[in-house]
Structures are given as C-alpha cells and as structure tokens.
Design a protein around this motif. Structure first.
Motif, PDB file in Angstrom:
ATOM      1  N   VAL A   1    -105.895  -8.275  -7.290  1.00  0.00           N
ATOM      2  CA  VAL A   1    -104.923  -9.226  -7.851  1.00  0.00           C
ATOM      3  C   VAL A   1    -103.685  -8.466  -8.319  1.00  0.00           C
ATOM      4  CG1 VAL A   1    -104.507 -10.899  -9.685  1.00  0.00           C
ATOM      5  CG2 VAL A   1    -106.758 -10.789  -8.579  1.00  0.00           C
ATOM      6  N   PRO A   2    -102.485  -8.922  -7.979  1.00  0.00           N
ATOM      7  CA  PRO A   2    -101.249  -8.245  -8.399  1.00  0.00           C
ATOM      8  C   PRO A   2    -100.918  -8.569  -9.861  1.00  0.00           C
ATOM      9  CG  PRO A   2    -100.696 -10.204  -7.172  1.00  0.00           C
ATOM     10  CD  PRO A   2    -102.205 -10.111  -7.138  1.00  0.00           C
ATOM     11  N   ILE A   3    -101.770  -8.130 -10.750  1.00  0.00           N
ATOM     12  CA  ILE A   3    -101.663  -8.551 -12.143  1.00  0.00           C
ATOM     13  C   ILE A   3    -100.355  -8.110 -12.785  1.00  0.00           C
ATOM     14  CG2 ILE A   3    -102.810  -6.559 -13.193  1.00  0.00           C
ATOM     15  CD1 ILE A   3    -103.605 -10.210 -14.018  1.00  0.00           C
ATOM     16  N   GLU A   4     -99.878  -6.909 -12.433  1.00  0.00           N
ATOM     17  CA  GLU A   4     -98.614  -6.424 -13.001  1.00  0.00           C
ATOM     18  C   GLU A   4     -97.449  -7.304 -12.542  1.00  0.00           C
ATOM     19  OE1 GLU A   4     -98.197  -4.085 -15.136  1.00  0.00           O
ATOM     20  OE2 GLU A   4    -100.050  -2.918 -15.114  1.00  0.00           O
TER      21      GLU A   4
ATOM     22  N   CYS B   1     -97.351 -10.554 -14.450  1.00  0.00           N
ATOM     23  CA  CYS B   1     -96.914 -10.403 -15.840  1.00  0.00           C
ATOM     24  C   CYS B   1     -95.395 -10.255 -15.971  1.00  0.00           C
ATOM     25  CB  CYS B   1     -97.595  -9.193 -16.481  1.00  0.00           C
ATOM     26  SG  CYS B   1     -99.357  -9.435 -16.804  1.00  0.00           S
ATOM     27  N   ARG B   2     -94.702 -10.051 -14.868  1.00  0.00           N
ATOM     28  CA  ARG B   2     -93.245  -9.889 -14.954  1.00  0.00           C
ATOM     29  C   ARG B   2     -92.531 -11.203 -15.245  1.00  0.00           C
ATOM     30  NH1 ARG B   2     -94.101  -6.200 -10.372  1.00  0.00           N
ATOM     31  NH2 ARG B   2     -93.972  -4.075 -11.188  1.00  0.00           N
ATOM     32  N   ARG B   3     -93.223 -12.332 -15.065  1.00  0.00           N
ATOM     33  CA  ARG B   3     -92.617 -13.623 -15.395  1.00  0.00           C
ATOM     34  C   ARG B   3     -92.808 -13.870 -16.887  1.00  0.00           C
ATOM     35  NH1 ARG B   3     -90.319 -16.903 -12.244  1.00  0.00           N
ATOM     36  NH2 ARG B   3     -90.437 -18.409 -13.933  1.00  0.00           N
TER      37      ARG B   3
ATOM     38  N   PRO C   1    -116.077 -12.838 -14.971  1.00  0.00           N
ATOM     39  CA  PRO C   1    -116.669 -11.547 -15.333  1.00  0.00           C
ATOM     40  C   PRO C   1    -116.131 -10.361 -14.545  1.00  0.00           C
ATOM     41  CG  PRO C   1    -118.199 -12.840 -14.011  1.00  0.00           C
ATOM     42  CD  PRO C   1    -117.052 -13.757 -14.347  1.00  0.00           C
ATOM     43  N   GLY C   2    -115.419 -10.611 -13.444  1.00  0.00           N
ATOM     44  CA  GLY C   2    -114.883  -9.509 -12.652  1.00  0.00           C
ATOM     45  C   GLY C   2    -113.863  -8.667 -13.393  1.00  0.00           C
ATOM     46  N   TRP C   3    -113.268  -9.229 -14.448  1.00  0.00           N
ATOM     47  CA  TRP C   3    -112.244  -8.503 -15.200  1.00  0.00           C
ATOM     48  C   TRP C   3    -112.830  -7.642 -16.317  1.00  0.00           C
ATOM     49  CZ3 TRP C   3    -107.519  -8.813 -13.103  1.00  0.00           C
ATOM     50  CH2 TRP C   3    -107.242  -9.901 -12.281  1.00  0.00           C
ATOM     51  N   ASP C   4    -114.108  -7.809 -16.594  1.00  0.00           N
ATOM     52  CA  ASP C   4    -114.720  -7.071 -17.693  1.00  0.00           C
ATOM     53  C   ASP C   4    -114.601  -5.569 -17.464  1.00  0.00           C
ATOM     54  OD1 ASP C   4    -115.413  -9.494 -18.698  1.00  0.00           O
ATOM     55  OD2 ASP C   4    -117.538  -9.380 -18.152  1.00  0.00           O
ATOM     56  N   GLY C   5    -114.085  -4.858 -18.449  1.00  0.00           N
ATOM     57  CA  GLY C   5    -113.991  -3.402 -18.366  1.00  0.00           C
ATOM     58  C   GLY C   5    -112.772  -2.884 -17.646  1.00  0.00           C
ATOM     59  N   LEU C   6    -111.977  -3.765 -17.012  1.00  0.00           N
ATOM     60  CA  LEU C   6    -110.773  -3.312 -16.317  1.00  0.00           C
ATOM     61  C   LEU C   6    -109.617  -3.170 -17.302  1.00  0.00           C
ATOM     62  CD1 LEU C   6    -110.763  -5.425 -13.026  1.00  0.00           C
ATOM     63  CD2 LEU C   6    -111.694  -3.142 -13.414  1.00  0.00           C
ATOM     64  N   ALA C   7    -108.769  -2.188 -17.051  1.00  0.00           N
ATOM     65  CA  ALA C   7    -107.570  -2.000 -17.874  1.00  0.00           C
ATOM     66  C   ALA C   7    -106.539  -3.050 -17.472  1.00  0.00           C
ATOM     67  CB  ALA C   7    -107.017  -0.598 -17.673  1.00  0.00           C
ATOM     68  N   LEU C   8    -106.106  -3.852 -18.439  1.00  0.00           N
ATOM     69  CA  LEU C   8    -105.160  -4.933 -18.165  1.00  0.00           C
ATOM     70  C   LEU C   8    -103.946  -4.810 -19.072  1.00  0.00           C
ATOM     71  CD1 LEU C   8    -107.665  -7.936 -17.970  1.00  0.00           C
ATOM     72  CD2 LEU C   8    -106.510  -6.833 -16.055  1.00  0.00           C
ATOM     73  N   PRO C   9    -102.788  -5.280 -18.639  1.00  0.00           N
ATOM     74  CA  PRO C   9    -101.619  -5.285 -19.512  1.00  0.00           C
ATOM     75  C   PRO C   9    -101.914  -6.048 -20.805  1.00  0.00           C
ATOM     76  CG  PRO C   9    -100.992  -5.795 -17.244  1.00  0.00           C
ATOM     77  CD  PRO C   9    -102.486  -5.804 -17.279  1.00  0.00           C
ATOM     78  N   ASP C  10    -101.269  -5.641 -21.873  1.00  0.00           N
ATOM     79  CA  ASP C  10    -101.531  -6.251 -23.180  1.00  0.00           C
ATOM     80  C   ASP C  10    -101.272  -7.753 -23.182  1.00  0.00           C
ATOM     81  OD1 ASP C  10    -102.237  -3.800 -24.170  1.00  0.00           O
ATOM     82  OD2 ASP C  10    -100.263  -3.369 -25.037  1.00  0.00           O
TER      83      ASP C  10
END
Length: 288
Positions: free
Chosen positions: A240-243, A246-248, A258-267
């Motif tokens: 997923v192009p999460i960064e 988040c630019r919007r 649950p796939g996001w558990d433990g992943l580093a995500l923008p604040d």
C-alpha cells in the motif's frame, strides 16, 4: 456518478445475468447512456437495486420486491444498535453454523438480515458475525475441509450487509474504502460501509485488489474525509502506498486489519482496533 452494469453487479454481489433479467422483467435497468450508447446506472438506480437485493434476500418474491424497490425508501432512524448479551450472541452463532453446515445460504442471509435489523451492524458484526467467521475459518484450517461452507457463509453475510440502505441525497463523502493491492477479503470493509450507512454517512468502496495507482487516483478525484485501507497480512499491507496517501492533508488515513500490526507507519495514520472505533473515527471527522 454513473456505473457500468458490470461494476453494479460486482458491488451488489449478483451476476450480470441477474441484472439483465431484472431490467427486462421489472424495468430496473439504467435510464442513462454514454455518447457511445453504453448503459450507465445513476447512484439512485444502484440504491434501488440494493433494495431489490435486500428484499429478495429476505425471501420476498422478485416481482413484489421489484414493486417495493421502486417506491421511495421509507424514512427510518439511523442507529448503531443494541448490544447482544453473551448468551444471545452464542445462540445466534449456533444458528449461523447450523445454516452454513447445511449449505443453506438463503437461511444465512435471513439470519444476518434479521440480526442487523434488530441490533445494528456494529453490534451484529462484533458479537456474532466476525466471531462466527473466525471460528469457521479456524475449523476449516484444522480439518482441511469445509471451504465450501466458508465461502457460502461469506456470500450470505455479504448479501445481508449490502442490503443496508445507502443514505439518500447528497453530502460530504465521509470515507473511501479500499483493500490493499492483492487483498481479496472484503467482508470487513462491507461491514464498515453498512455501519456508515446506518449513521447516514456517505461512502464509496473500491473493493478487492486495488492497485496502488488506482487508489491514489480515486483519492484525488473523490477527496473523502477519510480513506480506509484494509489488509489482513503484513505482505499485503506493505504494497500500500501509505506515504503517498498521507500527503493529502485534508484526508485522514486509516490502516485497518491485522496486516498492519507491527509495521512502521507515519504518525498521522490512524489504527482503529474495532469496527465501532472505525465508525466513530469517521463520523467524528464529518460531524465536527
């Protein structure tokens, strides 16, 4: 917005053949066409078909369902629903297992529709439907058999969730719902969409396996208050192009599943723990 017949069939979980039949027999087809003569459904025509799907799922004969579907949708208060007691939830899950093991999809649909009508989507999902699906999936994994039961049950629940009437009129697009690029499980997003409809919040769903570029394009065109991306495994979430999302600055990004558990995500990314949390987050964004 207008929709192709294929897109409408996919949204409603019915076959294109059924869509054509309802058009020919009951006049539930689209009134609009493109300059090239291609048929396109308006949002209100899709909502009419949603009512048709919901009515037939409850056992109403197609001709009568079509008659009711073309009538104006009745006014009804939006509600989150009443919590089930532990005993009531267990009894409801037993009913779903009995129907699913008999491969009785119409029964699964009716049970789900009645549960949602009595308790609302959030309470139904968190107390009965999600635990039922999890237990059913675990049973299939242990035994190595029963995939047909799991698929049939999921289809029945999908029909019931898509039968919740979409809000009438225009207004702010509260949420854009999307699966990760290779994610094929959509039921959790369908539950979220149905719960938002109960709250009179408008939403759109891109469904399963949404390419990164398509998600970014849709976000730019629709400009929702919130974008929700579902992933049940970490390798799916990684795509997923999460960064970019988040630019919007005017859209809140929600990473669900649950796939996001433990992943580093923008604040700035929000991580609701439950369906109720996700609904509350979205409602708060459009009702401040």
């Amino acid at each position: 917005m207008s929709w192709t017949p294929r897109a409408v069939a996919a949204m409603l979980g019915i076959s294109p053949t059924t869509l054509r039949t309802w058009d020919q027999r009951y006049g539930l087809g689209p009134t609009g066409r493109t300059a090239g003569g291609h048929r396109r459904y308006r949002d209100d025509e899709v909502d009419r078909l949603r009512r048709m799907v919901a009515l037939t799922a409850r056992g109403v004969a197609p001709a009568e369902a079509a008659r009711q579907a073309v009538e104006p949708a009745p006014e009804h208060p939006r509600r989150v629903g009443d919590a089930l007691t532990a005993d009531a939830a267990r009894a409801a899950r037993r009913g779903f297992f009995t129907a699913a093991d008999r491969l009785d999809e119409p029964r699964v649909r009716r049970l789900a529709a009645d549960l949602i009508a009595g308790h609302g989507v959030v309470a139904s999902w968190q107390s009965v439907l999600a635990p039922f699906l999890i237990e059913l999936g675990d049973r299939v994994s242990r035994r190595g058999t029963g995939v047909e039961v799991e698929h049939l049950a999921s289809a029945g629940l999908l029909h019931a969730l898509r039968g919740v009437p979409y809000p009438d009129g225009d207004g702010t697009l509260a949420a854009l719902l999307s699966c990760a690029p290779d994610e094929q499980h959509t039921l959790a997003l369908d539950a979220l969409g149905a719960a938002l409809s109960e709250e009179d919040c408008r939403w759109r769903s891109l469904g399963a396996r949404v390419p990164a570029a398509a998600l970014c394009d849709a976000l730019e065109r629709l400009r929702p208050a919130v974008v929700v991306v579902w992933a049940h495994l970490a390798d799916l979430a990684d795509a997923v192009p999460i960064e970019d999302l988040c630019r919007r600055a005017d859209t809140v990004v929600v990473a669900a599943g649950p796939g996001w558990d433990g992943l580093a995500l923008p604040d700035a990314v929000r991580r609701p723990a439950t369906l109720a949390d996700a609904v509350r987050l979205i409602v708060d964004q459009v009702r401040v």
